[in-house]
Design a protein around this motif. Structure first.
Motif, short mmCIF file in Angstrom:
data_model
loop_
_atom_site.label_atom_id
_atom_site.label_comp_id
_atom_site.label_asym_id
_atom_site.label_seq_id
_atom_site.Cartn_x
_atom_site.Cartn_y
_atom_site.Cartn_z
N MET A 6 -5.99 7.06 6.10
CA MET A 6 -6.75 6.65 4.93
C MET A 6 -8.00 7.51 4.80
O MET A 6 -8.86 7.46 5.69
CB MET A 6 -7.12 5.16 5.03
CG MET A 6 -5.92 4.26 5.23
SD MET A 6 -6.36 2.51 5.23
CE MET A 6 -7.29 2.39 6.73
N ASN A 7 -8.08 8.27 3.75
CA ASN A 7 -9.24 9.13 3.49
C ASN A 7 -9.95 8.69 2.21
O ASN A 7 -9.38 7.94 1.40
CB ASN A 7 -8.79 10.58 3.34
CG ASN A 7 -8.15 11.13 4.59
OD1 ASN A 7 -8.48 10.74 5.72
ND2 ASN A 7 -7.20 12.06 4.41
N VAL A 13 0.84 -1.19 0.00
CA VAL A 13 0.00 0.00 0.00
C VAL A 13 0.88 1.24 0.00
O VAL A 13 0.73 2.13 -0.83
CB VAL A 13 -0.93 0.02 1.22
CG1 VAL A 13 -1.73 1.32 1.26
CG2 VAL A 13 -1.85 -1.20 1.22
N ALA A 14 1.81 1.29 0.95
CA ALA A 14 2.72 2.43 1.05
C ALA A 14 3.87 2.05 1.96
O ALA A 14 3.71 1.20 2.85
CB ALA A 14 2.01 3.66 1.61
N ARG A 72 6.60 6.00 -0.80
CA ARG A 72 6.05 5.55 -2.07
C ARG A 72 4.69 4.93 -1.80
O ARG A 72 4.43 4.42 -0.70
CB ARG A 72 6.97 4.56 -2.79
CG ARG A 72 7.25 3.28 -2.05
CD ARG A 72 8.04 2.32 -2.91
NE ARG A 72 8.34 1.10 -2.15
CZ ARG A 72 8.82 -0.01 -2.71
NH1 ARG A 72 9.09 -0.05 -4.00
NH2 ARG A 72 9.06 -1.07 -1.96
N TYR A 73 3.83 5.02 -2.83
CA TYR A 73 2.45 4.58 -2.69
C TYR A 73 2.02 3.73 -3.87
O TYR A 73 2.49 3.93 -5.00
CB TYR A 73 1.50 5.79 -2.62
CG TYR A 73 1.68 6.66 -1.41
CD1 TYR A 73 2.56 7.75 -1.44
CD2 TYR A 73 0.96 6.42 -0.25
CE1 TYR A 73 2.72 8.56 -0.33
CE2 TYR A 73 1.11 7.23 0.87
CZ TYR A 73 1.99 8.30 0.82
OH TYR A 73 2.15 9.10 1.92
N ALA A 74 1.10 2.82 -3.62
CA ALA A 74 0.44 2.13 -4.71
C ALA A 74 -0.39 3.15 -5.48
O ALA A 74 -0.95 4.08 -4.89
CB ALA A 74 -0.46 1.02 -4.18
N ASP A 75 -0.48 2.97 -6.78
CA ASP A 75 -1.24 3.92 -7.60
C ASP A 75 -2.69 4.03 -7.13
O ASP A 75 -3.29 5.11 -7.20
CB ASP A 75 -1.22 3.49 -9.07
CG ASP A 75 0.13 3.71 -9.72
OD1 ASP A 75 0.39 3.08 -10.76
OD2 ASP A 75 0.94 4.50 -9.17
N SER A 76 -3.24 2.95 -6.64
CA SER A 76 -4.65 2.92 -6.27
C SER A 76 -4.97 3.76 -5.04
O SER A 76 -6.14 4.07 -4.79
CB SER A 76 -5.10 1.47 -6.01
OG SER A 76 -4.31 0.88 -4.98
N VAL A 77 -3.94 4.16 -4.27
CA VAL A 77 -4.20 4.92 -3.04
C VAL A 77 -3.59 6.33 -3.08
O VAL A 77 -3.79 7.10 -2.14
CB VAL A 77 -3.69 4.17 -1.79
CG1 VAL A 77 -4.27 2.77 -1.74
CG2 VAL A 77 -2.17 4.15 -1.72
N LYS A 78 -2.85 6.64 -4.13
CA LYS A 78 -2.23 7.97 -4.22
C LYS A 78 -3.28 9.06 -4.14
O LYS A 78 -4.32 8.99 -4.78
CB LYS A 78 -1.45 8.09 -5.53
CG LYS A 78 -0.12 7.37 -5.52
CD LYS A 78 0.61 7.54 -6.86
CE LYS A 78 1.93 6.79 -6.86
NZ LYS A 78 2.61 6.88 -8.18
N GLY A 79 -3.00 10.06 -3.32
CA GLY A 79 -3.92 11.17 -3.16
C GLY A 79 -4.98 10.94 -2.10
O GLY A 79 -5.70 11.87 -1.73
N ARG A 80 -5.11 9.71 -1.64
CA ARG A 80 -6.12 9.39 -0.61
C ARG A 80 -5.48 8.94 0.71
O ARG A 80 -6.01 9.25 1.77
CB ARG A 80 -7.05 8.28 -1.11
CG ARG A 80 -7.80 8.64 -2.39
CD ARG A 80 -8.86 7.57 -2.72
NE ARG A 80 -8.26 6.25 -2.98
CZ ARG A 80 -8.56 5.15 -2.29
NH1 ARG A 80 -9.44 5.20 -1.29
NH2 ARG A 80 -7.98 3.99 -2.60
N PHE A 81 -4.37 8.22 0.62
CA PHE A 81 -3.70 7.69 1.81
C PHE A 81 -2.40 8.47 2.05
O PHE A 81 -1.74 8.87 1.09
CB PHE A 81 -3.36 6.22 1.63
CG PHE A 81 -4.54 5.29 1.60
CD1 PHE A 81 -5.84 5.75 1.53
CD2 PHE A 81 -4.32 3.91 1.66
CE1 PHE A 81 -6.91 4.88 1.49
CE2 PHE A 81 -5.38 3.02 1.64
CZ PHE A 81 -6.68 3.51 1.54
#
Length: 119
Positions: free
Chosen positions: A82-83, A48-49, A58-67
């Motif tokens: 986690m938002n 996830v990160a 670094r972040y998974a693409d699926s959570v960028k901008g939210r986590f």
């Protein structure tokens, strides 16, 4: 003996927020990269990160901008804010850390905490 203890999981509605925490304890000399992984039913565990001791993330693409991942080096603790949670974020979340004790660094895992996003 090193332990990673997680907290903060639970049930939340879509669009809601949760904050996970994971603290490392034991005979610790140094903590390197710390991170969060997740595993949904029938799927492989995925990153996830993660965050280095210097704060590089670094972040998974699926959570960028939210986590958002962060850490407190003095407390050997990592957090995951986690938002805007989505149903597809539902999974068991595992803390991971590279920790040096009296020997070579080893990879440690927490016990996992369930995050369920559902209306």
């Amino acid at each position: 003996q090193v332990q990673l203890v997680e907290s903060g999981g639970g049930l939340v509605q879509p669009g809601g927020s949760l904050r996970l925490s994971c603290g490392a304890s034991g005979s610790i000399f140094r903590v390197g990269v710390m991170g969060w992984y997740r595993q949904a039913p029938g799927k492989q565990r995925e990153l996830v990160a993660d965050i280095t001791s210097g704060g590089n993330t670094r972040y998974a693409d699926s959570v960028k901008g939210r986590f958002t991942i962060s850490r407190d080096n003095a407390k050997n603790t990592v957090y995951l804010q986690m938002n805007a949670l989505k149903p597809e974020d539902t999974a068991v979340y595992y803390c991971n850390a590279l920790i040096a004790t009296n020997y070579a660094p080893s990879n440690y895992w927490g016990q996992g905490t369930q995050v369920t996003v559902s209306a």
